[in-house]
Design an enzyme around this catalytic site. Structure first.
Site, PDB file in Angstrom:
ATOM      1  N   ASP A  10       0.862  -1.177   0.000  1.00  0.00           N
ATOM      2  CA  ASP A  10       0.000   0.000   0.000  1.00  0.00           C
ATOM      3  C   ASP A  10       0.901   1.230   0.000  1.00  0.00           C
ATOM      4  OD1 ASP A  10      -2.561   1.429   0.283  1.00  0.00           O
ATOM      5  OD2 ASP A  10      -1.865   1.926   2.285  1.00  0.00           O
ATOM      6  N   SER A  11       0.306   2.379  -0.232  1.00  0.00           N
ATOM      7  CA  SER A  11       1.077   3.620  -0.222  1.00  0.00           C
ATOM      8  C   SER A  11       1.545   3.982   1.187  1.00  0.00           C
ATOM      9  CB  SER A  11       0.242   4.772  -0.793  1.00  0.00           C
ATOM     10  OG  SER A  11      -0.931   4.955  -0.017  1.00  0.00           O
ATOM     11  N   CYS A  73      -4.413  -0.930  -2.079  1.00  0.00           N
ATOM     12  CA  CYS A  73      -4.472   0.524  -2.234  1.00  0.00           C
ATOM     13  C   CYS A  73      -5.500   0.821  -3.321  1.00  0.00           C
ATOM     14  CB  CYS A  73      -3.100   1.061  -2.636  1.00  0.00           C
ATOM     15  SG  CYS A  73      -3.075   2.814  -3.100  1.00  0.00           S
ATOM     16  N   GLU A 152      -3.452   8.665   9.041  1.00  0.00           N
ATOM     17  CA  GLU A 152      -2.015   8.454   9.226  1.00  0.00           C
ATOM     18  C   GLU A 152      -1.488   9.182  10.472  1.00  0.00           C
ATOM     19  OE1 GLU A 152       0.555   7.029   7.087  1.00  0.00           O
ATOM     20  OE2 GLU A 152      -0.874   6.060   5.756  1.00  0.00           O
ATOM     21  N   CYS A 184     -10.800   3.403  -0.126  1.00  0.00           N
ATOM     22  CA  CYS A 184      -9.385   3.534   0.221  1.00  0.00           C
ATOM     23  C   CYS A 184      -9.193   2.709   1.482  1.00  0.00           C
ATOM     24  CB  CYS A 184      -9.027   4.999   0.483  1.00  0.00           C
ATOM     25  SG  CYS A 184      -7.361   5.245   1.174  1.00  0.00           S
ATOM     26  N   HIS A 186      -7.420   3.045   3.937  1.00  0.00           N
ATOM     27  CA  HIS A 186      -7.309   3.814   5.183  1.00  0.00           C
ATOM     28  C   HIS A 186      -8.685   4.046   5.823  1.00  0.00           C
ATOM     29  CE1 HIS A 186      -3.328   4.818   3.613  1.00  0.00           C
ATOM     30  NE2 HIS A 186      -3.029   5.409   4.748  1.00  0.00           N
TER      31      HIS A 186
END
Length: 269
Positions: A10-11, A73, A152, A184, A186
Site C-alpha cells: 500500500d502507499s 491501495c 495516518e 481507500c 485507510h
C-alpha cells in the site's frame, strides 16, 4: 498446498486493514507487507507516477518467493492493476472488484456512494465495475483527500475527523445512498465517524475485508492455501520511519506489531 507468503503493499499504512482481515480469515498464511510511507499518499499523484511506484513495489515483493500479490491501495488498484497483471506472471489482485460486487449485492435502493482519494475517484474504476454488474445502479462519487492524513496521524474519532467527514459526506447523504464503498484502505479506520454521520441504515463496504474474502476463495480454488497447522510468519517493510509505522501500524492491526520493521530503499527497484 502452498506455504509461500502472500505479498501485500500500500502507499502507507492503510493496507494493514486488509492484512488484519487476511490474518483473521486466513490465520495460517504468512504475509510480507510493504508500506511506501516515504511516498504516501498515492492519491494525489499522476497516473504515470502511481504506475511507476506500483511496478517498484511489486519488484521489491518478488524478492520473497511469494505466491500472490494484493494491491491493498484503492488508487493503485484503480490506476495500475491491468498494467501489472499484463507484465507479471504471478497472480495480482486489487481491491476494486470484490468491493464493488459486494456493494451491488447489498444495496436495496440501488444508490451507492463511493468515497476515495482523488486518484481513485478520477479513475472511475468503481463506477465502471458497478455499471458492469448492474447498469441500473446509480453511483455518487466523492473525493475525500483529507481522510488519509487524518488516519495516518491518528485522528480517527474526534471533532476534527467529524467536521471533515461531515463536509465530505453531506452530498451523499442528500442523495439518500444506502451503501458506501470506503474506496481507500485507510478509510475503515474512520468507520465509526462515517457511520455516525451517515446513520446506521447505510451499509459501509470495507475493500480490505472483501478482498481478503476473495483471496481466500481464490487460494482454495487453486489449491494454494498454506498447509493446516502452518505457523505463519509476518514481515513488515517501509520506505520511511520505522518507529512511526510500528506505532500506528499496531492501531491499524488492533494488535501490537512485535516483529521488527525494516526500512528499505524502494527507489532501487
Amino acid at each position: 498446498m502452498d506455504n509461500r507468503p502472500i505479498g501485500v503493499f500500500d502507499s502507507g499504512l492503510g493496507g494493514l486493514t486488509a492484512v488484519k482481515e487476511l490474518m483473521r480469515q486466513l490465520p495460517e498464511e504468512s504475509i510480507v507487507y510493504f508500506g511506501d510511507t516515504g511516498r504516501v499518499p498515492y492519491g494525489t499523484r499522476s497516473n504515470e507516477i502511481v504506475t511507476k511506484y506500483v511496478f517498484q513495489d511489486i519488484r521489491f515483493l518478488l524478492n520473497f518467493d511469494i505466491k500472490l500479490i494484493i494491491i491493498a491501495c484503492g488508487t493503485a488498484s484503480s490506476i495500475a492493476l491491468e498494467a501489472v497483471q499484463k507484465e507479471f506472471a504471478i497472480p495480482i489482485i486489487g481491491v476494486v472488484h470484490s468491493a464493488a460486487a459486494q456493494a451491488a449485492k447489498i444495496s436495496t435502493n440501488k444508490k451507492i456512494g463511493i468515497i476515495g482519494t482523488q486518484g481513485t475517484i478520477n479513475s472511475n474504476s468503481y463506477v465502471r465495475k458497478i455499471n458492469e454488474i448492474d447498469p441500473s445502479i446509480k453511483t455518487f462519487s466523492k473525493a475525500c483527500p483529507l481522510f488519509v492524513p487524518l488516519v495516518e496521524n491518528g485522528y480517527l474519532d474526534n471533532e476534527v475527523a467529524r467536521l471533515v467527514a461531515k463536509e465530505y459526506l453531506e452530498p451523499l447523504k442528500q442523495e439518500s445512498v444506502d451503501t458506501i464503498i470506503m474506496g481507500c484502505t485507510h478509510y475503515p479506520l474512520l468507520r465509526k465517524t462515517i457511520a455516525d454521520i451517515m446513520g446506521q441504515q447505510v451499509s459501509l463496504v470495507d475493500p480490505g475485508a472483501e478482498t481478503a474474502r476473495y483471496v481466500k476463495e481464490f487460494l482454495q480454488e487453486k489449491d494454494m492455501l498454506a498447509e493446516p497447522g502452518n505457523k505463519p510468519e509476518y514481515r513488515y517493510f517501509v520506505s520511511d520511519s520505522v518507529e512511526s509505522f510500528s506505532r500506528l501500524g499496531s492501531l491499524f492491526l488492533e494488535k501490537e506489531i512485535i516483529q521488527s520493521v525494516e526500512k528499505i530503499d524502494i527507489e532501487k527497484y
